[in-house]
Design a protein around this motif. Structure first.
Motif, mmCIF file in Angstrom:
data_model
loop_
_atom_site.group_PDB
_atom_site.id
_atom_site.type_symbol
_atom_site.label_atom_id
_atom_site.label_comp_id
_atom_site.label_asym_id
_atom_site.label_seq_id
_atom_site.Cartn_x
_atom_site.Cartn_y
_atom_site.Cartn_z
ATOM 1 N N LYS A 39 48.584 -18.430 42.163
ATOM 2 C CA LYS A 39 48.378 -18.656 40.736
ATOM 3 C C LYS A 39 48.432 -17.354 39.958
ATOM 4 O O LYS A 39 49.066 -17.263 38.896
ATOM 5 C CB LYS A 39 47.042 -19.357 40.490
ATOM 6 N N ASP A 40 47.754 -16.341 40.485
ATOM 7 C CA ASP A 40 47.744 -15.046 39.808
ATOM 8 C C ASP A 40 49.107 -14.379 39.866
ATOM 9 O O ASP A 40 49.508 -13.685 38.925
ATOM 10 C CB ASP A 40 46.690 -14.138 40.437
ATOM 11 N N ARG A 43 51.313 -15.811 37.175
ATOM 12 C CA ARG A 43 50.930 -15.353 35.835
ATOM 13 C C ARG A 43 51.700 -14.115 35.404
ATOM 14 O O ARG A 43 51.907 -13.891 34.207
ATOM 15 C CB ARG A 43 49.426 -15.021 35.809
ATOM 16 N N TYR A 62 47.125 -20.461 48.277
ATOM 17 C CA TYR A 62 46.696 -21.314 47.163
ATOM 18 C C TYR A 62 45.286 -21.823 47.406
ATOM 19 O O TYR A 62 44.993 -22.403 48.440
ATOM 20 C CB TYR A 62 47.655 -22.500 47.012
ATOM 21 N N ALA A 68 40.873 -24.838 37.190
ATOM 22 C CA ALA A 68 42.195 -24.844 36.564
ATOM 23 C C ALA A 68 42.135 -24.108 35.234
ATOM 24 O O ALA A 68 41.208 -24.250 34.455
ATOM 25 C CB ALA A 68 42.660 -26.277 36.346
ATOM 26 N N TYR A 71 47.685 -21.838 30.800
ATOM 27 C CA TYR A 71 48.456 -20.674 30.386
ATOM 28 C C TYR A 71 49.635 -21.131 29.539
ATOM 29 O O TYR A 71 50.174 -22.213 29.743
ATOM 30 C CB TYR A 71 48.983 -19.892 31.601
ATOM 31 N N PHE A 84 49.063 -25.744 33.995
ATOM 32 C CA PHE A 84 48.342 -25.195 35.133
ATOM 33 C C PHE A 84 47.241 -26.120 35.606
ATOM 34 O O PHE A 84 46.723 -25.988 36.697
ATOM 35 C CB PHE A 84 47.722 -23.840 34.756
ATOM 36 N N ASP A 87 47.688 -29.474 39.537
ATOM 37 C CA ASP A 87 48.020 -28.745 40.758
ATOM 38 C C ASP A 87 49.255 -29.309 41.447
ATOM 39 O O ASP A 87 50.056 -28.571 42.013
ATOM 40 C CB ASP A 87 46.834 -28.775 41.725
ATOM 41 N N PHE A 90 52.231 -27.975 39.790
ATOM 42 C CA PHE A 90 52.369 -26.551 40.090
ATOM 43 C C PHE A 90 52.993 -26.335 41.467
ATOM 44 O O PHE A 90 53.862 -25.483 41.651
ATOM 45 C CB PHE A 90 51.004 -25.869 40.013
#
Length: 461
Positions: A39-40, A43, A62, A68, A71, A84, A87, A90
């Motif tokens: 996730k990071d 970003r 993950y 959650a 973004y 986001f 899941d 994503f």
């Protein structure tokens, strides 16, 4: 610009700000991203320098248990209509845009199990890209490991927590490359674990923590070199305060094992059947153990062939032979120490140095069925230099058979160094020889040695 921002600026001689991050090559930036949860990593698409670099990652880690976060990816036209908070969506986006032909690592952490289908897809996605490290961690037992995992020939390291293993009697288990297996909080029987281990011909390291049904571990696979166990959950507390009883005994039969680490175990519940090949063993007792039996003495015989055995702050060492690498242990926290020589004798210099570094030592056991000697020029300096052992109270010489010069030197070193020593006991294997002329000379020399402790007595038993 405020003062706090200026502190983080890096400028050249002309006062121009330098962006060190932008100067890094793509390979290093991708490596940095690989250390982040996926996730990071995603970003960073909003950062101009990173852009689409995340799509070249070879790791997917993950954590579905994270909250959650929304973004705005409006500026990323390649990632439109992204939410986001979903899941499942994503996961599909990650699999769609990840370009790496090989995925080295896939780790999944999930609290419950609402995304089973998506998780299956993600695991299959990684397996198709020759994943070497696979981790599946749940907070319950709602997820079943896909059967395709048990036939994978690329996975080297497999880590499972609170999942169902997902194989039946008809399932063919064969993972030819698997070298490390970690099982956490699994509810599996002895037979199923035995069946599982039989399918890993190259397994070298096995970690089992908090097994709920497992009561015995038996394997003779020569490839398994290291075993780590944490059996604290084999105990359970009843409702009565300050009352503890033990639930199940656990037996261990591993005749080809080399390294054994057991954490948080009640020795009252542990049966060591065959650990004769173990060369290094470390055991930590559970704090709830209340039995006063001296298990250290009992376990020394079980690990007689080990080079080192540790039970909490107690240690047993098989000494090095003279002329080999000397015992160079740093200062340790051992309170009890047992020393045994190798077949052809051990280095007296190494023993003296070891005792100097054992500042907390209270009891010392020496097995003297083999002589001690040293052909090093440093020995005389070591024996003659001052040394203080402030806590050593009891020294026992066991399996003593006949007088030897090395043993005399060692006893002399201990007597002059142990300032609170109560007694030095020499246990003779052949008591009828205690009164021989040779033994009388040996006893006479002992009586003349200087003693740092006025209370120190030398006793033959």
């Amino acid at each position: 610009m405020n003062s706090s921002s200026k502190k983080h600026e890096i400028c050249d001689k002309q006062g121009n700000c330098i962006d060190r991050l932008s100067e890094l090559p793509d390979e290093i930036l991708i490596h940095i991203l690989s250390l982040l949860p996926i996730k990071d990593a995603v970003r960073t698409v909003l950062l101009r320098r990173f852009g689409k670099l995340w799509t070249l990652l070879r790791t997917i880690e993950y954590d579905f248990r994270q909250d959650a976060i929304e973004y705005d990816f409006g500026r990323a036209d390649w990632f439109i209509e992204y939410d986001f908070g979903q899941d499942g969506l994503f996961i599909n986006k990650v699999m769609k845009y990840l370009k790496s032909p090989i995925i080295d690592k896939v780790v999944i952490r999930e609290k419950s199990g609402p995304l089973k289908e998506e998780l299956m897809k993600l695991i299959t996605f990684g397996l198709k890209k020759k994943t070497k490290v696979l981790g599946i961690h749940f907070d319950d037992f709602s997820f079943e490991v896909p059967r395709v995992v048990w036939r994978n020939q690329f996975i080297v390291s497999l880590h499972l927590t609170k999942v169902c293993l997902g194989f039946t009697r008809c399932t063919r288990i064969h993972m030819g490359s698997l070298k490390k297996l970690e099982l956490n909080c699994l509810c599996e029987s002895n037979e199923r674990i035995k069946t599982l281990l039989a399918g890993f011909p190259c397994l070298q390291e096995l970690v089992i923590k908090y097994p709920k049904m497992l009561q015995a571990l038996h394997f003779g696979a020569p490839s398994i070199e290291k075993l780590e166990l944490d059996l604290c959950l084999n105990m359970r507390k009843p409702t009565c305060v300050n009352s503890i009883f033990y639930h199940e005994r656990f037996s261990l039969d591993c005749p080809n094992l080399k390294l054994l680490h057991i954490n948080e175990v009640c020795l009252e519940t542990l049966d060591l059947i065959d650990v004769s090949s173990v060369r290094e063993a470390k055991i930590t007792e559970c704090c709830m153990s209340r039995d006063n039996v001296d298990y250290f003495e009992i376990l020394i015989e079980k690990f007689r062939n080990a080079k080192i055995f540790q039970l909490g702050d107690k240690a047993y060492l098989q000494l090095e032979k003279c002329g080999s690498e000397k015992l160079a242990f740093r200062e340790n926290r051992w309170t009890h120490l047992a020393l045994r020589s190798v077949i052809h004798g051990s280095c007296l210099l190494g023993i003296c140095r070891l005792l100097r570094n054992s500042r907390r030592l209270k009891e010392l056991i020496i097995y003297a069925d083999v002589d001690f000697f040293c052909d090093c020029d440093l020995l005389l300096d070591e024996l003659s230099s001052s040394s203080v052992m402030r806590r050593l109270k009891i020294v026992t010489i066991r399996e003593y058979e006949k007088p030897c010069q090395g043993l005399l030197q060692l006893i002399k070193f201990v007597l002059k160094s142990a300032v609170v020593l109560d007694k030095l006991v020499i246990v003779c294997n052949k008591k009828d020889e205690l009164y021989s002329t040779e033994e009388n000379d040996f006893i006479l020399q002992l009586s003349g040695f200087p003693r740092a402790s006025r209370k120190a007595n030398v006793v033959f038993a």
